[in-house]
Motif scaffolding. Structure first.
Motif, PDB file in Angstrom:
ATOM      1  N   TRP A  37       0.864  -1.188   0.000  1.00 27.91           N
ATOM      2  CA  TRP A  37       0.000   0.000   0.000  1.00 27.91           C
ATOM      3  C   TRP A  37       0.894   1.230   0.000  1.00 27.91           C
ATOM      4  O   TRP A  37       1.788   1.370   0.835  1.00 27.91           O
ATOM      5  CB  TRP A  37      -0.902  -0.018   1.225  1.00 27.91           C
ATOM      6  N   LEU A  38       0.675   2.110  -0.974  1.00 29.11           N
ATOM      7  CA  LEU A  38       1.463   3.327  -1.103  1.00 29.11           C
ATOM      8  C   LEU A  38       0.530   4.534  -1.059  1.00 29.11           C
ATOM      9  O   LEU A  38      -0.545   4.518  -1.658  1.00 29.11           O
ATOM     10  CB  LEU A  38       2.235   3.341  -2.425  1.00 29.11           C
ATOM     11  N   LYS A  39       0.966   5.580  -0.362  1.00 31.46           N
ATOM     12  CA  LYS A  39       0.186   6.813  -0.291  1.00 31.46           C
ATOM     13  C   LYS A  39       1.063   7.974  -0.734  1.00 31.46           C
ATOM     14  O   LYS A  39       2.233   8.079  -0.335  1.00 31.46           O
ATOM     15  CB  LYS A  39      -0.315   7.057   1.137  1.00 31.46           C
ATOM     16  N   PHE A  52      -4.524  13.634  -2.092  1.00 30.78           N
ATOM     17  CA  PHE A  52      -3.781  12.408  -1.818  1.00 30.78           C
ATOM     18  C   PHE A  52      -4.176  11.325  -2.817  1.00 30.78           C
ATOM     19  O   PHE A  52      -5.294  11.328  -3.360  1.00 30.78           O
ATOM     20  CB  PHE A  52      -4.056  11.919  -0.391  1.00 30.78           C
ATOM     21  N   SER A  53      -3.254  10.412  -3.052  1.00 31.83           N
ATOM     22  CA  SER A  53      -3.515   9.271  -3.922  1.00 31.83           C
ATOM     23  C   SER A  53      -2.941   8.021  -3.275  1.00 31.83           C
ATOM     24  O   SER A  53      -1.876   8.071  -2.655  1.00 31.83           O
ATOM     25  CB  SER A  53      -2.865   9.498  -5.296  1.00 31.83           C
ATOM     26  N   THR A  54      -3.653   6.907  -3.385  1.00 30.11           N
ATOM     27  CA  THR A  54      -3.172   5.637  -2.832  1.00 30.11           C
ATOM     28  C   THR A  54      -3.230   4.549  -3.903  1.00 30.11           C
ATOM     29  O   THR A  54      -4.060   4.607  -4.810  1.00 30.11           O
ATOM     30  CB  THR A  54      -4.025   5.186  -1.626  1.00 30.11           C
ATOM     31  N   ILE A  55      -2.319   3.604  -3.800  1.00 23.51           N
ATOM     32  CA  ILE A  55      -2.318   2.435  -4.683  1.00 23.51           C
ATOM     33  C   ILE A  55      -2.106   1.195  -3.819  1.00 23.51           C
ATOM     34  O   ILE A  55      -1.170   1.133  -3.026  1.00 23.51           O
ATOM     35  CB  ILE A  55      -1.218   2.514  -5.753  1.00 23.51           C
ATOM     36  N   HIS A  69      -4.810  -7.746  -8.252  1.00 21.94           N
ATOM     37  CA  HIS A  69      -5.850  -6.723  -8.364  1.00 21.94           C
ATOM     38  C   HIS A  69      -5.261  -5.442  -7.787  1.00 21.94           C
ATOM     39  O   HIS A  69      -5.026  -5.345  -6.580  1.00 21.94           O
ATOM     40  CB  HIS A  69      -7.108  -7.149  -7.597  1.00 21.94           C
ATOM     41  N   ILE A  70      -4.974  -4.467  -8.649  1.00 22.87           N
ATOM     42  CA  ILE A  70      -4.365  -3.213  -8.231  1.00 22.87           C
ATOM     43  C   ILE A  70      -5.447  -2.136  -8.172  1.00 22.87           C
ATOM     44  O   ILE A  70      -6.198  -1.940  -9.133  1.00 22.87           O
ATOM     45  CB  ILE A  70      -3.260  -2.767  -9.204  1.00 22.87           C
ATOM     46  N   ILE A  71      -5.519  -1.423  -7.050  1.00 20.80           N
ATOM     47  CA  ILE A  71      -6.540  -0.398  -6.856  1.00 20.80           C
ATOM     48  C   ILE A  71      -5.858   0.946  -6.610  1.00 20.80           C
ATOM     49  O   ILE A  71      -5.109   1.109  -5.639  1.00 20.80           O
ATOM     50  CB  ILE A  71      -7.447  -0.738  -5.664  1.00 20.80           C
ATOM     51  N   GLY A  72      -6.106   1.905  -7.485  1.00 17.22           N
ATOM     52  CA  GLY A  72      -5.566   3.249  -7.323  1.00 17.22           C
ATOM     53  C   GLY A  72      -6.690   4.251  -7.117  1.00 17.22           C
ATOM     54  O   GLY A  72      -7.639   4.290  -7.894  1.00 17.22           O
ATOM     55  N   LYS A  73      -6.579   5.052  -6.051  1.00 20.32           N
ATOM     56  CA  LYS A  73      -7.613   6.044  -5.758  1.00 20.32           C
ATOM     57  C   LYS A  73      -6.965   7.393  -5.474  1.00 20.32           C
ATOM     58  O   LYS A  73      -5.885   7.472  -4.899  1.00 20.32           O
ATOM     59  CB  LYS A  73      -8.459   5.609  -4.558  1.00 20.32           C
ATOM     60  N   GLY A  74      -7.659   8.449  -5.896  1.00 20.40           N
ATOM     61  CA  GLY A  74      -7.165   9.791  -5.645  1.00 20.40           C
ATOM     62  C   GLY A  74      -8.301  10.732  -5.322  1.00 20.40           C
ATOM     63  O   GLY A  74      -9.415  10.575  -5.829  1.00 20.40           O
ATOM     64  N   LYS A  75      -8.034  11.709  -4.461  1.00 20.09           N
ATOM     65  CA  LYS A  75      -9.060  12.706  -4.140  1.00 20.09           C
ATOM     66  C   LYS A  75      -8.399  14.023  -3.766  1.00 20.09           C
ATOM     67  O   LYS A  75      -7.288  14.056  -3.231  1.00 20.09           O
ATOM     68  CB  LYS A  75      -9.970  12.226  -3.012  1.00 20.09           C
ATOM     69  N   SER A  76      -9.080  15.093  -4.083  1.00 18.00           N
ATOM     70  CA  SER A  76      -8.596  16.426  -3.743  1.00 18.00           C
ATOM     71  C   SER A  76      -8.946  16.745  -2.292  1.00 18.00           C
ATOM     72  O   SER A  76      -9.871  16.177  -1.714  1.00 18.00           O
ATOM     73  CB  SER A  76      -9.210  17.462  -4.679  1.00 18.00           C
ATOM     74  N   PHE A 253       3.762   4.131   3.449  1.00 24.05           N
ATOM     75  CA  PHE A 253       3.814   2.846   2.749  1.00 24.05           C
ATOM     76  C   PHE A 253       3.740   1.712   3.763  1.00 24.05           C
ATOM     77  O   PHE A 253       4.048   1.887   4.944  1.00 24.05           O
ATOM     78  CB  PHE A 253       5.099   2.724   1.915  1.00 24.05           C
ATOM     79  N   LYS A 254       3.328   0.549   3.280  1.00 26.01           N
ATOM     80  CA  LYS A 254       3.361  -0.653   4.101  1.00 26.01           C
ATOM     81  C   LYS A 254       3.285  -1.872   3.180  1.00 26.01           C
ATOM     82  O   LYS A 254       2.875  -1.779   2.018  1.00 26.01           O
ATOM     83  CB  LYS A 254       2.214  -0.682   5.106  1.00 26.01           C
ATOM     84  N   GLY A 255       3.699  -3.007   3.702  1.00 26.92           N
ATOM     85  CA  GLY A 255       3.585  -4.261   2.976  1.00 26.92           C
ATOM     86  C   GLY A 255       4.515  -4.408   1.786  1.00 26.92           C
ATOM     87  O   GLY A 255       4.181  -5.125   0.836  1.00 26.92           O
ATOM     88  N   LEU A 256       5.690  -3.773   1.822  1.00 27.09           N
ATOM     89  CA  LEU A 256       6.623  -3.898   0.701  1.00 27.09           C
ATOM     90  C   LEU A 256       7.167  -5.321   0.611  1.00 27.09           C
ATOM     91  O   LEU A 256       7.337  -6.011   1.615  1.00 27.09           O
ATOM     92  CB  LEU A 256       7.778  -2.912   0.846  1.00 27.09           C
ATOM     93  N   ALA A 257       7.471  -5.739  -0.607  1.00 30.86           N
ATOM     94  CA  ALA A 257       7.965  -7.105  -0.822  1.00 30.86           C
ATOM     95  C   ALA A 257       9.427  -7.256  -0.440  1.00 30.86           C
ATOM     96  O   ALA A 257       9.888  -8.369  -0.167  1.00 30.86           O
ATOM     97  CB  ALA A 257       7.766  -7.496  -2.286  1.00 30.86           C
TER      98      ALA A 257
END
Length: 266
Positions: A37-39, A52-55, A69-76, A253-257
């Protein structure tokens, strides 16, 4: 704001310059895994918080094949959200074995401008089926066997061997965007140590070749830095616009490989 959200997902849509291209070699081990998870924090002209945007990376299956399944979200947020509200949702489903997408979702609301599209990739027929849920239409378009979508492009590139690149080398792959194929191209600028909120980090710098005009100042308006380690996560993106500039910085960030290599000062 909305253009930087797209850049974060795909390093932006690009144009071909017709020069020599570096052929990529995939890594044996994945640069990412389920749970990553990246922010990113967005800013306008380096001082105004834009959003902010997260993936996030999840796992799924399709026809008994393992997939990401990759989920990318962004909001102002803040002042930007008062006069230009953005809420974007990008999702890609890609097979683990080939890292090729089989489904892509794009739901956006950018200042009242909305899109609700779904793309299904059929590699047996070499066609992309575009479902426009907003207008209740369906169209078919020819593709090739190496196609990527806006979001899968980032994860496909992250899983390539990039440490053997020389300054000036170019990377290119076909990307299906807005019902047609674009040539996605990056120029390698070299290695660089950049300062982040987590400390100094070794990075690889790239320049996507963008379309100069109404949005971007010139073709070389965007620069992207990724971590020079086995994760290859985006660290920073800068874009010079026709008016002002946009920037995205890794915020959390969290859960890096793989281990995240930070240079600590003595």
């Amino acid at each position: 704001m909305k253009k930087l959200l797209i850049i974060l997902a795909l390093f932006t849509s690009v144009i071909s310059l017709g020069q020599s291209v570096k052929k990529l070699t995939p890594e044996k081990n994945y640069a990412f895994k389920q749970g990553e998870w990246l922010k990113f924090r967005m800013s306008y002209s380096n001082f105004l918080n834009a959003g902010f945007s997260t993936i996030e990376v999840k796992e799924t299956t399709n026809f008994n094949k393992e997939a990401f399944h990759i989920i990318g979200k962004g909001k102002s947020t803040g002042l930007v959200s008062l006069f230009f509200k953005v809420k974007d949702d990008y999702q890609t489903f890609m097979y683990k074995e080939t890292l090729k997408p089989y489904r892509f979702i794009r739901k956006i609301n950018e200042g009242g401008y909305t899109k609700d599209k779904e793309i299904l990739f059929d590699y047996e027929k070499n066609e992309a089926i575009v479902k426009n849920h907003k207008h209740n239409t369906e169209t078919k378009h020819p593709i090739n066997d190496e196609i990527q979508d806006m979001l899968s492009s980032l994860y496909f590139l992250r899983n390539q061997k990039l440490k053997n690149l020389n300054k000036g080398d170019e990377i290119e792959l076909p990307m299906f965007f807005d019902q047609e194929i674009h040539n996605f191209k990056l120029v390698f600028l070299g290695e660089e140590i950049i300062k982040t909120k987590f400390g100094n980090i070794n990075s690889l710098a790239f320049r996507p070749m963008v379309q100069a005009g109404r949005v971007f100042k010139e073709q070389e308006s965007v620069t992207v830095w990724i971590s020079n380690d086995d994760n290859k996560i985006p660290l920073r993106i800068k874009a010079s616009l026709a008016v002002g500039s946009l920037r995205a910085d890794i915020e959390a960030f969290k859960g890096l490989a793989h281990p995240f290599n930070i240079i600590f000062d003595n």
